[in-house]
Design an enzyme around this catalytic site. Sequence first.
Site, PDB file in Angstrom:
ATOM      1  N   ARG A   1     -14.212  13.459   6.332  1.00 52.43           N
ATOM      2  CA  ARG A   1     -12.975  13.996   6.655  1.00 52.43           C
ATOM      3  C   ARG A   1     -12.569  14.953   5.290  1.00 52.43           C
ATOM      4  O   ARG A   1     -11.885  16.101   5.604  1.00 52.43           O
ATOM      5  CB  ARG A   1     -11.755  12.971   6.698  1.00 52.43           C
ATOM      6  CG  ARG A   1     -11.925  12.180   8.001  1.00 52.43           C
ATOM      7  CD  ARG A   1     -11.221  10.836   8.019  1.00 52.43           C
ATOM      8  NE  ARG A   1      -9.722  11.290   7.779  1.00 52.43           N
ATOM      9  CZ  ARG A   1      -8.844  10.362   7.175  1.00 52.43           C
ATOM     10  NH1 ARG A   1      -9.369   9.298   6.978  1.00 52.43           N
ATOM     11  NH2 ARG A   1      -7.586  10.599   6.987  1.00 52.43           N
TER      12      ARG A   1
ATOM     13  N   HIS B   1       0.725  -1.170  -0.016  1.00 51.14           N
ATOM     14  CA  HIS B   1      -0.221   0.063   0.072  1.00 51.14           C
ATOM     15  C   HIS B   1       0.771   1.185   0.215  1.00 51.14           C
ATOM     16  O   HIS B   1       1.789   1.272   0.852  1.00 51.14           O
ATOM     17  CB  HIS B   1      -0.905  -0.006   1.182  1.00 51.14           C
ATOM     18  CG  HIS B   1      -1.912   1.133   1.299  1.00 51.14           C
ATOM     19  ND1 HIS B   1      -2.856   1.183   0.831  1.00 51.14           N
ATOM     20  CD2 HIS B   1      -1.674   2.442   1.595  1.00 51.14           C
ATOM     21  CE1 HIS B   1      -3.893   2.243   0.773  1.00 51.14           C
ATOM     22  NE2 HIS B   1      -2.896   3.210   1.489  1.00 51.14           N
TER      23      HIS B   1
ATOM     24  N   SER C   1      -7.765   4.440   8.666  1.00 50.28           N
ATOM     25  CA  SER C   1      -8.116   4.304   7.379  1.00 50.28           C
ATOM     26  C   SER C   1      -7.615   3.302   6.453  1.00 50.28           C
ATOM     27  O   SER C   1      -8.045   2.401   5.859  1.00 50.28           O
ATOM     28  CB  SER C   1      -8.235   5.564   6.831  1.00 50.28           C
ATOM     29  OG  SER C   1      -8.609   5.595   5.220  1.00 50.28           O
TER      30      SER C   1
ATOM     31  N   ASP D   1     -15.178   3.315   6.404  1.00 49.53           N
ATOM     32  CA  ASP D   1     -14.018   4.088   5.908  1.00 49.53           C
ATOM     33  C   ASP D   1     -14.486   5.064   4.632  1.00 49.53           C
ATOM     34  O   ASP D   1     -14.128   6.193   4.797  1.00 49.53           O
ATOM     35  CB  ASP D   1     -12.888   3.373   5.496  1.00 49.53           C
ATOM     36  CG  ASP D   1     -11.772   4.183   5.092  1.00 49.53           C
ATOM     37  OD1 ASP D   1     -11.255   5.042   5.896  1.00 49.53           O
ATOM     38  OD2 ASP D   1     -11.208   4.241   3.791  1.00 49.53           O
TER      39      ASP D   1
END
Length: 441
Positions: A168, A82, A183, A161
């Site tokens: 957010r 990631h 997240s 999320d």
Amino acid sequence: MRMYDVIAKKRNGELLTEEEIRFMVEGYVKGDIPDYQMSAMLMAVYLKGMSDEETAILTDAVAHSGDMVDLSRIEGIKVDKHSTGGVGDKTTLVVAPMVAACGVKVAKMSGRGLGHTGGTVDKMEAIPGMRTTLTEEEFFSVVNSTGLSVIGQSGNLAPADKKLYALRDVTATVDSIPLIAASIMSKKLAAGNDCILLDVKTGSGAFMKTLEDSITLAEKMVAIGEHSGKKTMALITNMDIPLGSLIGNSLEVIEAVETLQGKGPGDLTEVCLSLAAGMLFLAGKGSLEECREMAEKTIADGSALKKLAAMVEAQGGDPAVITDPSLFAKAPFEKEVKALKSGYITHMNTEQCGIASSLLGAGRITKESQIDYTAGIALKKKVGQQVEEGETIAVLYASKRDLFADAEHELLKAVTIGGQKPEEEPLIYARVTGAGVERLV
Ligand code: URA
């Protein structure tokens, strides 16, 4: 329990209990807790922070808000990767085939572009015919037959999320370390891999602008991964300059292919080799040095490029563009951007470079924007290089000429030219594991 009291507790800087955290995540997903209360909570977390334990519970609650993918029908160890997001970051398209060519399975769910950063799914969709939405059966079958598959996130992966991230985004609470850690790691835990390699970007094009914040974020994410029984490692990599020379969707696929052909830019090749070595190490293929050699070999013998072509074909894409990237459609218009003065390029504000690319059509300006896969930027000069006034520093590509003015303005704003050659910046700053932080510079 009342959300009002939970908000007040966090506002006062107190620790939340597991029951309170699960209550707010479950209540928010069900719609019992309204956006305005969750917004207040997010701002309280932003200002007061969360302990490691609170962050781990939040991550687990968000992960369990949807499907927990079971990858057991894919044989062998599965390794995920990631990136926290950057500009010119096409590493997944290079690293996943390298790792698969070494016999380690990659079953990866990737994201779309976010803000000024690009997304792997958008890049893959630049390949004609490529499908990034597969059924679970198709996904498993592609991984079992080719060794890798990269798809978009399944609809019900960490739905909390999705809701929280959208909130957010509009409440100025994105760049909070516990919220980013929860997240990202909630999605990684729900995706079901055995090992996780995190590429935590640092610098002007990253969400975390300073090295210390990037290391803190990496430590938190590694702790969450290890606590959940996943072998996890993070590399802190430079995003103070775009990675490689090409920014934009089909341009980045072309550069990924060139890198797999052994003709890629040095910075991109180096970061990809380090990431691939990290993934292979987590999968137990040997020491980091041995794993790096294995990764290098997949470029030299062409096996990684073959893996990319195999995945593209298995997901409905045209493998001919991988063999011959000149077959990609080209933008109808291009414009050279010239240096305004002579000197050395001392800095490139990488977020502004990403914005310039989005303005050309390569990213989304609004949620509804359609991506132009041919749009983007080819950087001809990067930090440390000398330029003469009037020399071309970049070429812009777009489908409409009137997009050039704003993008050129943004790109010129991003580039600083000074009298002194700047010191070369490292590509990889640190490695973070459960055992601690190893500074590499
Ligand atoms: N990427 C994510 O998935 N979440 C964040 O909060 C930031 C980057």
